[in-house]
Every structure is written in C-alpha cells, then in structure tokens.
Scaffold this motif. Structure first.
Motif, short mmCIF file in Angstrom:
data_model
loop_
_atom_site.label_atom_id
_atom_site.label_comp_id
_atom_site.label_asym_id
_atom_site.label_seq_id
_atom_site.Cartn_x
_atom_site.Cartn_y
_atom_site.Cartn_z
N GLN A 207 0.81 -1.22 0.00
CA GLN A 207 0.00 0.00 0.00
C GLN A 207 0.84 1.26 0.00
OE1 GLN A 207 -3.33 0.08 -0.45
NE2 GLN A 207 -3.10 2.31 -0.60
N GLU A 208 2.01 1.23 0.66
CA GLU A 208 2.84 2.44 0.71
C GLU A 208 3.34 2.84 -0.68
OE1 GLU A 208 5.53 -0.71 2.84
OE2 GLU A 208 3.38 -0.40 2.42
N ASP B 103 0.36 4.59 -2.31
CA ASP B 103 0.22 5.92 -1.70
C ASP B 103 1.33 6.86 -2.18
OD1 ASP B 103 -1.98 5.02 -0.32
OD2 ASP B 103 -0.87 4.62 1.54
N ARG B 104 2.52 6.32 -2.34
CA ARG B 104 3.65 7.15 -2.79
C ARG B 104 3.37 7.72 -4.18
NH1 ARG B 104 9.98 5.07 -3.19
NH2 ARG B 104 10.86 6.97 -4.11
N LYS C 43 0.38 8.01 -5.66
CA LYS C 43 -0.78 8.91 -5.57
C LYS C 43 -0.36 10.29 -5.05
CE LYS C 43 -4.38 5.42 -4.81
NZ LYS C 43 -5.36 4.88 -3.84
N ASN C 44 0.50 10.30 -4.05
CA ASN C 44 0.96 11.58 -3.49
C ASN C 44 1.82 12.34 -4.48
OD1 ASN C 44 -0.35 11.10 -1.06
ND2 ASN C 44 1.43 10.16 -0.10
#
Length: 350
Positions: A240-241, A244-245, A247-248
């Motif tokens: 997931q990280e 998220d990375r 997406k950010n």
C-alpha cells in the motif's frame, strides 16, 4: 578497449552516423554540472574536425524532467540561439525534455534534430550507438511502422494482468529510435518504437514492475493502474505504501494532465531483459512495454500537444501486442511472420 578509443569511436558515430552533421552545420550541446564533459568535448571536437561548428551550453542540473528545467534555462538567449541551430544534443542529468524551452525550439525550428541522451555512462552509449546498430533493426521498425500507419487500434497485455486497448490518432507521432537522427525531429537513445495514442482512448489496466516518478525504480510488488478514457482512475498495490507514494506524487503537481496517458513504447534492446533499476535501460528492454503519463509536446501531437508540468513512466514486462486484432508480439517475442525473421536475427547476434 581503452576509454580514449571508446570516446573517439562514440564521438565519430554521433557526428557521422547519428546526426549526419554536414560542413557548416551547427551542433548545440546542452549539459549541466553533472554531465559527462569528456563525452561532450569529444563530440564537439569531432564536429569541428568534420567542418561543422559546436557550442556547449552548461547550466545547473534541473530538478526533474518537464517544466522544472525552465528554472535553470536562460530562456531568451537559448531559444534565440536555437532558432538557427541544426542539431541539439541534450546531455543534462534530467535533460530539458518537455520544458518550455524544449517545446519552443521544436515548434519554431522545424529543421532541428534533437537527441536526448541525458548523463548516461560511456559504456552504455558505446553499446547502443556503436555496437547495437543493425540493418535488421531498421527493417523491423520500418515494417512495424507500416502496420501502425494503416491501423486503427492497438491492444497490449501481459501475463501479470495488463490489458489495455487504445485508438490511434495518425496526426500524433510515431517515433523510431534506432540511432539515426539524420532528419528533423525528436529522438532519444536507441532502441525503441514509440506511439502517442489518441488522447482519451486508453482503457483497461496496466501492471507495472517498475515506476520512474521521482525518480523511483524497480518495485517490490507489482503496481496496477486502472485507466479510464485515457486517464489514471486508480492506483493499487499489495504494498500500500507504494500506491500511496505514487498517488501523493501525482497529487503534488496539482495538474490533471499528469494523470493522462502520454505515450507507450516497445523496447528493442536485445541485450536488456527484465529490469536493472536504470530507467533509460529499463524502458528499452527487449519486449518491455513502457507507458508514459503527463506532458506531450506540440511537435509530437499537433496542434497543442498535452501540456503538463511533469512526466513519469512505468514498465510492463514481456508484452503481448495486437494491431487491429492481429498478433504481433507474444510474451516479449515478435511472432508476426513479417517481423519474426528480423527479430530473430537481431537477438541471435546480440
């Protein structure tokens, strides 16, 4: 072979077999404090020996590809110089690709031959520009271009779960990078076959094993991008990280165009299989399908291109490709009867 000999042979190839520089023509070499100055100087010296003229333009390194490069480029004097230049060799760490300066030059100087090599090491440049040149590679890409030029749709899949289809817009560029920048246009390091799809037409999912977004590299777990009407609708990963990375990273630009498909290419370097963690190599690995998002210049997609503040790429390994429903490549190997003989010879000689 000693470094001096490699420099001399690379410089000769760049001047005579890549750019085909003629007496009186002008070559502009752009770089930064981290570029390989011995390579640049060797190429400039060979240009002068051939009767051409060379100018080296040095700046601080750009923070990233795209508009960030405009922060270090002295825009007005550079673009004035480039209006009359014949060739542009971009050797910056990030290069000036997709900057306003890059797009202005390619739009206003229709004769410019632009080649991006970034700050790539001598041994790799020697391999792809001196050792990798073959008539079969040109013939393979020429026949593939004939197929694309007559087609309406392309579908790309792989065994990881990638399955994306898109339409072709024949106003958009098909770029063939095989080490020949002898005519006007936008070229990169060989070897790849690059397509700019019809904007808004790509649908399906991409499963990446590598992502170059900040920059990044090889992923510990595959990452899935869901595409709807040419844009990223979602990013998913078992790690997931990582999702998220990305997406950010996408959100930080505050530009919707960073979610839009820009291009896809088929990698054609026979000695490169799988991923090594070097972006320029990874997107050119044999049978790799590289997908780019974000900026597309007006020269690649007239009349306006797809303006965006940045650009990123992801790699799909061992691709399968259909052109108008006809199977061309399967699991990273060319299987079409008109392409297979060329591909087999290229791979057997590598």
């Amino acid at each position: 072979m000693e470094k001096k000999q490699k420099l001399e042979k690379l410089a000769y190839a760049m001047v005579h077999t890549v750019f085909h520089l003629k007496e009186g023509e002008t070559l502009v070499i752009t770089g930064d404090f981290q570029s390989h100055h011995d390579i640049n100087e060797a190429i400039a010296q060979e240009a002068y020996r051939s009767g051409a003229k060379a100018v080296m333009f040095l700046t601080a390194p750009a923070a990233s590809h795209g508009k960030e490069a405009d922060q270090v480029i002295p825009f007005k004097p550079f673009t004035e110089l480039m209006k009359k230049a014949d060739c542009w060799l971009d050797t910056g760490t990030m290069g000036w690709l997709y900057s306003d300066a890059h797009e202005t030059v390619l739009t206003e100087n229709k004769k410019i031959r632009y080649l991006l090599i970034s700050a790539v090491e001598l041994d790799f440049l020697f391999q792809v520009f001196v050792e990798n040149h073959s008539d079969e590679l040109g013939a393979l890409c020429g026949r593939l271009n004939d197929m694309i030029s007559a087609a309406e749709t392309v579908r790309m899949t792989n065994e990881d779960g990638t399955d994306v289809s898109f339409r072709l817009d024949h106003r958009h560029a098909v770029t063939i990078d095989i080490g020949n920048a002898g005519g006007p246009g936008f070229f990169t390091i060989p070897a790849l076959f690059n397509i700019v799809p019809e904007f808004g037409s790509a649908n399906g999912k991409l499963v990446f094993q590598g992502v170059y977004a900040d920059p990044w590299g090889i992923l510990e777990a595959p990452m899935t991008l869901l595409l709807k009407n040419g844009m990223i609708a979602d990013v998913q990963s078992k790690k997931q990280e990582d999702a998220d990375r990305l997406k950010n990273w996408l959100a930080k630009w505050n530009d919707p165009a960073i979610y839009s498909v820009a291009h896809t290419n088929i990698g054609l370097l026979p000695k490169v299989r799988g991923l090594c963690g070097e972006g320029i190599l990874d997107e050119r690995g044999w049978g790799t399908l590289n997908w780019g998002f974000g900026n597309v210049s007006a020269s690649e997609a007239p009349p306006k291109g797809q303006p965006c503040v940045s650009h990123f790429d992801g790699m799909v390994l061992d691709g399968t490709v259909w052109i108008d429903g006809i199977l061309v490549m399967e699991n990273g190997r060319f299987v079409h009867p008109e392409l297979k003989p060329y591909a087999d010879k290229i791979c057997s000689e590598s």
